[in-house]
Design an enzyme around this catalytic site. Structure first.
Site, PDB file in Angstrom:
ATOM      1  N   ASP A 166     -14.203   5.293   9.617  1.00  0.00           N
ATOM      2  CA  ASP A 166     -14.587   5.086   8.165  1.00  0.00           C
ATOM      3  C   ASP A 166     -14.773   3.640   8.028  1.00  0.00           C
ATOM      4  OD1 ASP A 166     -14.748   5.580   5.685  1.00  0.00           O
ATOM      5  OD2 ASP A 166     -12.690   5.695   5.010  1.00  0.00           O
ATOM      6  N   LYS A 185       0.847  -1.287   0.052  1.00  0.00           N
ATOM      7  CA  LYS A 185      -0.081  -0.044   0.031  1.00  0.00           C
ATOM      8  C   LYS A 185       0.792   1.254  -0.038  1.00  0.00           C
ATOM      9  CE  LYS A 185      -3.758   2.130   2.481  1.00  0.00           C
ATOM     10  NZ  LYS A 185      -4.849   2.144   3.486  1.00  0.00           N
TER      11      LYS A 185
END
Length: 460
Positions: free
Chosen positions: A226, A121
């Site tokens: 989130d 990532k």
């Protein structure tokens, strides 16, 4: 900007040396001067300028000559520095296809030497789609100025720390392997994002599992902030895995309840639309009770107890203050019990009659002591009164002896004042009136008319 790792084959040690020099210069420069890059890189025979030209061709650097001649790193150059470090450490040996893209990061497949496929990532804060980082995230904390590369590095560091801690406490998260700069390497989740799933065999069970994860996080002192269908992975066996953790905050955050309710509402809304799930019926069928939930079946933030741990304290999550740390430390060391005991000692209400007798006995003893103090104070006050009366008699004798001297002094002062008034009057009589620059000038008035007549009479 697309990551083309084929360029890595054509980069030499000098190229990476100059890239590292630009990175070091960007600690206190937005645009690093060319002379500073040359001094940090220390390449022989002026090779720095040739390398800069080569790096500029591959778009690893950005040239800026608006104020002075200098360079800064691009995200592609920062990617190459992180990948080169990972390869040197032996974390992976190859980079594959891109498997995900978001507003804050890009996900790539990487392979280890034994053939194991991992996920890499790369955080990319500052994109046009997400630039309100200072108001939406807490990476800056107390800092005012920032750089996108530096913010991406902080986001990667925070996500790696949260992933490690959650994995230790048994949460279904990817296995965090290594991180460097803005890059995080983790295990590849064998599943699909929940947003891509159209059917589930047991939607009620999956729903309860996801809501249970939200509550468990809060019991450990954390809120995801989130938690939606885009950050939940599900495999063929309907096992859940959480991803994306940089934005997590503490339950002590001032907006913690709002974030918690928003996460819960996202899950309820998705399952209501996608799977037509009736939540109250599913909750009654699975649990048999609705403890800690409101009328709509949603968990209440106020009823959640932090009984599982203090991960927000260990990870210094946003919203966890120093006062919270002191309270937790006092609770762990047993200070809370001592505080309650001390409070109970100070209360006047006594329930036990035996204790009431002892209290009354102590109070009578204290009253006797107070009476003794009052009598002693009365004797002292009488002595003070007698001494003050004797002092007054002495003062009256002194006043009589000094009265004659005061009368003589009064006559002297009176004569001096009289002489002073005479001197002031004489000074006023001999003073001449001098017109100043700012004094009023009569133009055409009565006084000026009289003066003109007097001049004519004198001439006639």
């Amino acid at each position: 900007m697309k990551l083309d790792v084929d360029v890595l084959r054509y980069l030499s040690k000098d190229d990476f040396r100059v890239l590292t020099a630009v990175e070091l210069g960007m600690r206190n420069h937005e645009i690093v001067p060319t002379e500073l890059i040359d001094r940090i890189a220390r390449l022989k025979h002026g090779g720095t300028y040739k390398v800069l030209k080569n790096l500029l061709k591959y778009k690893l650097l950005h040239h800026d000559s608006s104020k002075y001649d200098g360079f800064r790193l691009t995200y592609l150059g920062y990617d190459f520095l992180a990948i080169k470090t990972m390869v040197n450490k032996g974390v992976f040996v190859g980079v594959g296809r891109q498997i995900g893209v978001g507003k804050e990061s890009d996900i790539f497949e990487v392979v280890q030497e034994d053939g194991t496929v991992l996920a890499m990532k790369l955080h990319r804060l500052g994109r046009v789609s997400f630039r309100a980082v200072k108001s939406k995230r807490d990476y800056l904390r107390h800092r005012n100025s920032y750089n996108w590369l530096y913010l991406s590095r902080l986001a990667a560091l925070k996500e790696f720390a949260f992933m490690k801690a959650l994995e230790t406490h048994g949460f279904p998260v990817p296995n965090a392997i290594e991180h460097n700069r803005h890059c995080v390497v983790m295990s590849l989740v064998q599943g699909y994002p929940l947003v891509q799933v159209k059917q589930l065999l047991n939607p009620e069970t999956v729903f309860e599992t996801i809501i249970g994860l939200v509550v468990r996080l809060a019991e450990h002192g954390l809120i995801h902030c989130d938690f939606n269908e885009f950050n939940i992975m599900i495999d063929d066996d309907e096992k859940i895995t959480m991803i994306d953790f940089p934005q997590m905050v503490s339950v002590s955050h001032r907006n913690a309840q709002m974030y918690f309710d928003r996460d819960v509402e996202c899950i309820f809304k998705f399952f209501r639309k996608r799977f037509n799930l009736s939540f109250q019926e599913s909750i009654d069928d699975i649990d048999g009770s609705d403890d800690g939930r409101d009328e709509a079946g949603k968990p209440c933030f106020s009823t959640i107890e932090r009984s599982a741990g203090f991960l927000d304290r260990e990870l210094a999550a946003s919203g966890f203050t120093r006062k919270d740390e002191e309270d937790i430390q006092r609770f762990i060391e047993g200070g809370a019990e001592s505080d309650t005991n001390s409070d109970s000692e100070g209360v006047d209400i006594v329930e036990d009659p035996n204790e009431a007798d002892t209290v009354h006995g102590d109070s009578s003893h204290l009253l006797e002591q107070n009476e003794g103090y009052e009598s002693q104070g009365k004797e002292e006050s009488s002595e003070v009164r007698e001494s003050s009366e004797s002092g007054k008699e002495d003062a009256s004798d002194n006043e009589e002896s000094n009265h004659d001297a005061v009368e003589n002094d009064a006559e002297l002062v009176k004569s001096l004042n009289k002489q002073r008034r005479r001197a002031i009057a004489a000074a006023h009589r001999g003073r001449k009136m001098v017109a100043t620059r700012n004094s009023y000038k009569d133009k055409g008035g009565r006084s000026s008319h009289n003066s003109k007549i007097q001049k004519q009479l004198s001439n006639w």
